[in-house]
Write a protein that holds these residues in place. Structure first.
Motif, PDB file in Angstrom:
ATOM      1  N   LEU A   1      46.271  50.518  14.416  1.00 59.20           N
ATOM      2  CA  LEU A   1      47.717  50.707  14.604  1.00 59.20           C
ATOM      3  C   LEU A   1      48.273  49.658  15.565  1.00 59.20           C
ATOM      4  O   LEU A   1      49.147  49.940  16.388  1.00 59.20           O
ATOM      5  CB  LEU A   1      48.012  52.132  15.110  1.00 59.20           C
ATOM      6  CG  LEU A   1      47.827  53.250  14.075  1.00 59.20           C
ATOM      7  CD1 LEU A   1      47.072  54.414  14.655  1.00 59.20           C
ATOM      8  CD2 LEU A   1      49.163  53.720  13.508  1.00 59.20           C
ATOM      9  N   ILE A   2      47.734  48.467  15.429  1.00 57.89           N
ATOM     10  CA  ILE A   2      48.124  47.381  16.311  1.00 57.89           C
ATOM     11  C   ILE A   2      49.612  47.028  16.100  1.00 57.89           C
ATOM     12  O   ILE A   2      50.304  46.607  17.024  1.00 57.89           O
ATOM     13  CB  ILE A   2      47.176  46.164  16.080  1.00 57.89           C
ATOM     14  CG1 ILE A   2      47.224  45.209  17.240  1.00 57.89           C
ATOM     15  CG2 ILE A   2      47.398  45.458  14.771  1.00 57.89           C
ATOM     16  CD1 ILE A   2      46.577  45.745  18.468  1.00 57.89           C
ATOM     17  N   ASP A   3      50.109  47.260  14.880  1.00 57.81           N
ATOM     18  CA  ASP A   3      51.535  47.029  14.588  1.00 57.81           C
ATOM     19  C   ASP A   3      52.422  48.002  15.368  1.00 57.81           C
ATOM     20  O   ASP A   3      53.504  47.646  15.827  1.00 57.81           O
ATOM     21  CB  ASP A   3      51.796  47.148  13.080  1.00 57.81           C
ATOM     22  CG  ASP A   3      51.308  48.470  12.494  1.00 57.81           C
ATOM     23  OD1 ASP A   3      50.178  48.898  12.835  1.00 57.81           O
ATOM     24  OD2 ASP A   3      52.048  49.085  11.712  1.00 57.81           O
TER      25      ASP A   3
ATOM     26  N   VAL B   1      37.771  44.991  17.826  1.00 59.23           N
ATOM     27  CA  VAL B   1      38.521  44.397  16.714  1.00 59.23           C
ATOM     28  C   VAL B   1      39.897  45.037  16.688  1.00 59.23           C
ATOM     29  O   VAL B   1      40.022  46.261  16.832  1.00 59.23           O
ATOM     30  CB  VAL B   1      37.817  44.661  15.356  1.00 59.23           C
ATOM     31  CG1 VAL B   1      38.530  43.924  14.241  1.00 59.23           C
ATOM     32  CG2 VAL B   1      36.355  44.257  15.398  1.00 59.23           C
ATOM     33  N   LEU B   2      40.924  44.216  16.541  1.00 59.92           N
ATOM     34  CA  LEU B   2      42.287  44.748  16.443  1.00 59.92           C
ATOM     35  C   LEU B   2      42.653  44.847  14.967  1.00 59.92           C
ATOM     36  O   LEU B   2      42.511  43.868  14.231  1.00 59.92           O
ATOM     37  CB  LEU B   2      43.279  43.828  17.166  1.00 59.92           C
ATOM     38  CG  LEU B   2      42.949  43.465  18.619  1.00 59.92           C
ATOM     39  CD1 LEU B   2      44.044  42.568  19.200  1.00 59.92           C
ATOM     40  CD2 LEU B   2      42.795  44.713  19.483  1.00 59.92           C
ATOM     41  N   THR B   3      43.094  46.017  14.524  1.00 58.45           N
ATOM     42  CA  THR B   3      43.390  46.178  13.096  1.00 58.45           C
ATOM     43  C   THR B   3      44.733  46.846  12.831  1.00 58.45           C
ATOM     44  O   THR B   3      45.261  47.592  13.662  1.00 58.45           O
ATOM     45  CB  THR B   3      42.314  47.049  12.380  1.00 58.45           C
ATOM     46  OG1 THR B   3      42.254  48.323  13.020  1.00 58.45           O
ATOM     47  CG2 THR B   3      40.947  46.412  12.390  1.00 58.45           C
ATOM     48  N   ASN B   4      45.246  46.531  11.652  1.00 56.95           N
ATOM     49  CA  ASN B   4      46.330  47.298  11.062  1.00 56.95           C
ATOM     50  C   ASN B   4      45.767  47.735   9.710  1.00 56.95           C
ATOM     51  O   ASN B   4      45.772  46.978   8.750  1.00 56.95           O
ATOM     52  CB  ASN B   4      47.571  46.409  10.898  1.00 56.95           C
ATOM     53  CG  ASN B   4      48.674  47.091  10.098  1.00 56.95           C
ATOM     54  OD1 ASN B   4      48.461  48.145   9.487  1.00 56.95           O
ATOM     55  ND2 ASN B   4      49.849  46.473  10.084  1.00 56.95           N
ATOM     56  N   ALA B   5      45.241  48.958   9.680  1.00 61.04           N
ATOM     57  CA  ALA B   5      44.532  49.419   8.481  1.00 61.04           C
ATOM     58  C   ALA B   5      45.466  49.499   7.286  1.00 61.04           C
ATOM     59  O   ALA B   5      45.043  49.364   6.145  1.00 61.04           O
ATOM     60  CB  ALA B   5      43.882  50.772   8.742  1.00 61.04           C
TER      61      ALA B   5
END
Ligand SMILES: Nc1nc2c(ncn2[C@@H]2O[C@H](COP(=O)(O)OP(=O)(O)O)[C@@H](O)[C@H]2O)c(=O)[nH]1
Ligand SMILES: [Mg+2]
Length: 256
Positions: free
Chosen positions: A139-141, A164-168
């Motif tokens: 939920l980096i966004d 790791v930074l993610t926007n799934a």
């Protein structure tokens, strides 16, 4: 080779939840607080190769799926979303037992970037039980929308495991997540999670207990975690040691 030939009801459960010596693929646990995007990540990684059911003897839902990355087979187990691993509910017990005794090759800890601090509570509990972790800050966004960025390198340094930074939802960071998971699961890198600071008096008691636990259960990374549960008076862990189940569970998990 199996050490325990006699199958009790309990070991039968372990067979069913895939804690078996003859496993060919890498087992990856997916853990995290509820609503952090675990299912979205699970779907991204496994696509259509997934099955759902219940954990043996529990009302808790279980999802598992498979995928291949760099010619390695991975089996991903979606653990129940929980806030802690202190075993106060069936969900927490399932998640805890799997991480503690299932001996996953890697555990992906999914966090919500917009409330990261709160989510790190569970992350630290997991990192006490197993060092083979990847911290997935999802939920980096949402965090960006709230106006902040996560400093990945700094966070990695602070906690000692790959981040790791993610926007799934969009897929951002998913390839990197696979890469880090691969490196940890195949032992190409060995994370070194930061130890939790505690009062001197508690530290002393733990330091007394850990060698005793390690004497009975060789090479047990989670000895410190077990010592803490004993000091807290966790009756389940106490009973597991008393009736020999802990030995059985630990040995079962160790056979690969
Ligand atoms: N904006 C945004 N939404 C996400 C992200 N990951 C998951 N979601 C959404 O968050 C909600 C909860 O996700 P879910 O995967 O069910 O979370 P779980 O409870 O941890 O399994 C769903 O509506 C997802 O579409 C993300 O990185 N960014
Ligand atoms: Mg889910």
């Amino acid at each position: 080779m199996r050490i325990f030939k006699r199958k009790t009801a309990h070991t039968e459960d372990l067979y069913q939840i895939e804690i078996m010596p003859e496993r060919k693929n890498n087992v990856i646990a997916l853990a995290g607080n509820p609503n952090t995007g675990k299912s979205t990540i699970f779907n991204r990684l496994t696509g259509l190769r997934q099955h759902t059911g219940n954990w043996p003897g529990k009302t808790v839902k279980k999802a598992e799926g498979e995928f291949t990355f760099k010619n390695e087979e991975f089996k991903l187990i979606d653990l129940p979303g929980t806030y802690s691993l202190l075993s106060t509910s069936e969900d927490e017990e399932v998640a805890r037992d799997f991480i503690l005794f299932g001996n996953p090759d890697a555990t992906i800890i999914v966090c919500d970037a917009s409330v990261l601090e709160r989510n790190l509570n569970l992350a630290f509990q997991i990192m006490q039980i197993t060092y083979r972790c990847v911290l997935c800050v999802n939920l980096i966004d949402e965090a960006r929308r709230k106006g902040f960025e996560i400093d990945k390198e700094q966070l990695e340094k602070e906690i000692g495991v790959p981040v790791v930074l993610t926007n799934a939802k969009s897929g951002e960071g998913i390839e990197e997540l696979k890469e880090k998971m691969y490196l940890v699961a195949t032992r190409l890198i060995k994370p070194n999670p930061r130890k939790i600071k505690m009062k001197d008096s508690i530290r002393k008691k733990i330091d007394l207990l850990v060698p005793l636990i390690n004497e009975s259960f060789t090479d047990l990374y989670s000895a410190e975690w077990i010592a803490m549960r004993l000091l807290e008076g966790d009756s389940k862990i106490f009973n597991a040691i008393k009736n020999g189940k802990l030995v059985e569970l630990v040995n079962k998990g160790k056979l690969e």
